[in-house]
Write an enzyme that holds these catalytic residues in place. Structure first.
Site, PDB file in Angstrom:
ATOM      1  N   GLU A   1       0.823  -1.209   0.000  1.00  0.00           N
ATOM      2  CA  GLU A   1       0.000   0.000   0.000  1.00  0.00           C
ATOM      3  C   GLU A   1       0.857   1.260   0.000  1.00  0.00           C
ATOM      4  O   GLU A   1       0.528   2.254  -0.667  1.00  0.00           O
ATOM      5  CB  GLU A   1      -0.941   0.004   1.206  1.00  0.00           C
ATOM      6  CG  GLU A   1      -1.963  -1.120   1.223  1.00  0.00           C
ATOM      7  CD  GLU A   1      -3.082  -0.945   0.209  1.00  0.00           C
ATOM      8  OE1 GLU A   1      -3.074   0.054  -0.532  1.00  0.00           O
ATOM      9  OE2 GLU A   1      -3.969  -1.812   0.157  1.00  0.00           O
TER      10      GLU A   1
ATOM     11  N   ASP B   1      -4.565  -9.630  -8.702  1.00  0.00           N
ATOM     12  CA  ASP B   1      -4.954  -8.689  -9.750  1.00  0.00           C
ATOM     13  C   ASP B   1      -3.825  -7.867 -10.357  1.00  0.00           C
ATOM     14  O   ASP B   1      -3.500  -7.971 -11.542  1.00  0.00           O
ATOM     15  CB  ASP B   1      -6.075  -7.776  -9.241  1.00  0.00           C
ATOM     16  CG  ASP B   1      -5.790  -7.162  -7.862  1.00  0.00           C
ATOM     17  OD1 ASP B   1      -4.706  -7.404  -7.302  1.00  0.00           O
ATOM     18  OD2 ASP B   1      -6.665  -6.432  -7.359  1.00  0.00           O
TER      19      ASP B   1
ATOM     20  N   THR C   1      -1.228   1.285 -10.837  1.00  0.00           N
ATOM     21  CA  THR C   1      -2.465   0.675 -10.353  1.00  0.00           C
ATOM     22  C   THR C   1      -3.290   1.636  -9.507  1.00  0.00           C
ATOM     23  O   THR C   1      -4.488   1.417  -9.313  1.00  0.00           O
ATOM     24  CB  THR C   1      -2.165  -0.618  -9.565  1.00  0.00           C
ATOM     25  OG1 THR C   1      -3.370  -1.381  -9.414  1.00  0.00           O
ATOM     26  CG2 THR C   1      -1.553  -0.304  -8.197  1.00  0.00           C
TER      27      THR C   1
ATOM     28  N   GLU D   1     -12.289   0.471  -9.868  1.00  0.00           N
ATOM     29  CA  GLU D   1     -11.893  -0.409 -10.962  1.00  0.00           C
ATOM     30  C   GLU D   1     -12.916  -0.467 -12.095  1.00  0.00           C
ATOM     31  O   GLU D   1     -12.549  -0.555 -13.275  1.00  0.00           O
ATOM     32  CB  GLU D   1     -11.600  -1.813 -10.434  1.00  0.00           C
ATOM     33  CG  GLU D   1     -10.287  -1.949  -9.683  1.00  0.00           C
ATOM     34  CD  GLU D   1     -10.357  -1.411  -8.269  1.00  0.00           C
ATOM     35  OE1 GLU D   1      -9.293  -1.222  -7.645  1.00  0.00           O
ATOM     36  OE2 GLU D   1     -11.490  -1.166  -7.763  1.00  0.00           O
TER      37      GLU D   1
END
Length: 457
Positions: free
Chosen positions: A73, A219, A417, A331
């Site tokens: 993170e 992912d 991302t 997303e």
């Protein structure tokens, strides 16, 4: 992270612990949010606000904190935010604005990168999942370093930020560590199915959880293989992605569904429900140039959204709620944007309108937008993650923006991302320990250009 119902920032230790969720918090609430969202401000033509955010981050944020954080993170949110902010600041300085800027965000990014490096001190090269920003991972004062497992995405979503940091600074150390972690994951793939598991032992390399999908836990590993090829021009990343992708489409894809399987017995389903993080996958398929399955899966996700107003955190194959939360994940909006860019079908503008209207109708509160505690009841949670501002606003703005609305060409950048912008010019930046780059044609195209070419072909 903001608390939009009580109108304050969340500080670890002052609020009840939420377990692993709090690993994303470095007790730099204002600074972290500004770092994470600064390039969003610039994209939205808020140049004055962007410059003020940079000044405040430089003046107020200190990284030498005795606090344990998630390596994953912290990398994607904070390090990525600093690098994206640096990219925007350099662009402004070259245009005659922010002439005072002397790479302060880049210096902070390198400081943070050095604080994350101790996590990579393992025999495998896979990072520990957590690190103490002041003390690293060794010794009792670190309060970490005893973990044995990490998720595949946690170890495999480092390369863009670390390679960018290496190429911005000329220090190859960061990129080398990220490459080593990716190489290890590739070597540990199941050789028959060419799939990876969800959780791996960072010391032995044994798979702890052997279920495989494209959602939570895996992912962004797939995402970063493709985008590392786009940013760095290394054919090996594309070859690995293509190998994995063929297996995903053979075993996991059951159009329009994407269902987890076992890596050793890929014809056996591992579960009968899907998690909302897989909503990024149609966007990745667009980058791959595989448009039709992207359209089909996206449409399935849209039907779930229309039924529940938001994507539940997990849902069954017949679109019933499995986990009812929705933390304002971006997303689905991300995939909507990429599909619109690829097809120019106005249908996706209508999808974007639905997303926007649902946010305003069901999630908007006086101090921001509140996560949904339960999509069935419409109840709120006092939580607004940084990714909402960093990604959701960015993708929705880009979806509806006309060319004249943009101060710069987004096709000169690749999105991380967390939707931070890294310039493709890094492809040619010096890094003496990086492998040779492929032909120059790759070096001047972006993610958007890649799928545009694929669609036209």
């Amino acid at each position: 992270e903001l608390m939009p119902l009580t109108c304050r920032g969340r500080v670890r230790g002052l609020e009840p612990s939420r377990g692993d969720i709090d690993d994303a918090l470095g007790n730099q609430t204002q600074g972290c949010l500004l770092m994470t969202c600064s390039d969003t401000s610039q994209l939205l033509n808020k140049t004055v606000e962007f410059e003020e955010a940079v000044r405040r981050v430089v003046a107020d944020v200190r990284l030498d904190n005795d606090i344990v954080v998630s390596v994953f993170e912290t990398n994607i949110r904070v390090l990525g935010g600093l690098l994206g902010g640096h990219s925007m600041a350099v662009m402004l300085k070259e245009s005659g604005r922010m002439v005072w800027y002397q790479d302060e965000l880049l210096h902070m990014a390198k400081d943070l990168g050095l604080r994350l490096l101790p996590a990579f001190n393992t025999s495998s090269g896979l990072p520990y999942p957590r690190v103490n920003l002041r003390y690293g991972v060794r010794g009792p004062e670190t309060r970490t370093g005893t973990e044995t497992d990490t998720c595949t995405a946690c170890a495999g979503t480092i390369i863009l930020e670390f390679a960018a940091l290496s190429r911005f600074t000329g220090d190859p150390t960061f990129e080398a560590h990220a490459r080593r972690a990716l190489d290890f994951l590739w070597e540990k793939r199941q050789r028959h199915s060419n799939l990876v598991g969800t959780t791996i032992n960072i010391h032995s390399g044994e798979w702890v959880r052997r279920d495989s999908g494209v959602g939570a836990g895996i992912d962004s590993y797939y995402e970063y293989l493709m985008k590392a090829y786009i940013l760095l021009g290394d054919d090996r990343f594309l070859q690995r992605f293509n190998t994995h992708y063929a297996s995903i489409m053979k075993y996991i894809s059951q159009p329009p569904l994407l269902l987890d399987v076992h890596i050793h017995k890929p014809l056996l389903p591992a579960r009968t429900w899907m998690d909302s993080l897989l909503a990024f996958f149609p966007g990745l398929q667009v980058l791959k140039g595989d448009i039709q399955p992207a359209i089909e899966t996206h449409e399935m996700l849209y039907q779930v959204t229309k039924k529940h107003n938001f994507l539940p955190e997990a849902f069954t194959t017949d679109f019933r709620v499995h986990w009812a939360q929705h933390p304002l994940r971006p997303e689905f909006a991300e995939s909507t944007y990429f599909l619109y860019k690829a097809t120019r079908d106005p249908y996706y503008l209508e999808v974007g309108r639905t997303i926007l209207e649902n946010l305003n109708r069901f999630a908007r509160v006086p101090c921001g937008f509140a996560a949904m505690k339960d999509v069935r009841t419409g109840s709120h949670e006092d939580r607004m993650d940084s990714f909402f501002l960093a990604e959701m606003f960015k993708y929705l703005f880009l979806l509806f923006a006309e060319e004249e609305d943009l101060l710069f060409n987004v096709e000169d950048y690749v999105f991380t991302t967390e939707a931070h912008l890294l310039p493709l010019s890094l492809s040619t930046a010096s890094n003496s320990q990086a492998p040779p780059l492929v032909n120059n044609m790759v070096l001047h195209i972006s993610a958007i250009a890649v799928f545009t070419v694929c669609v036209r072909l």
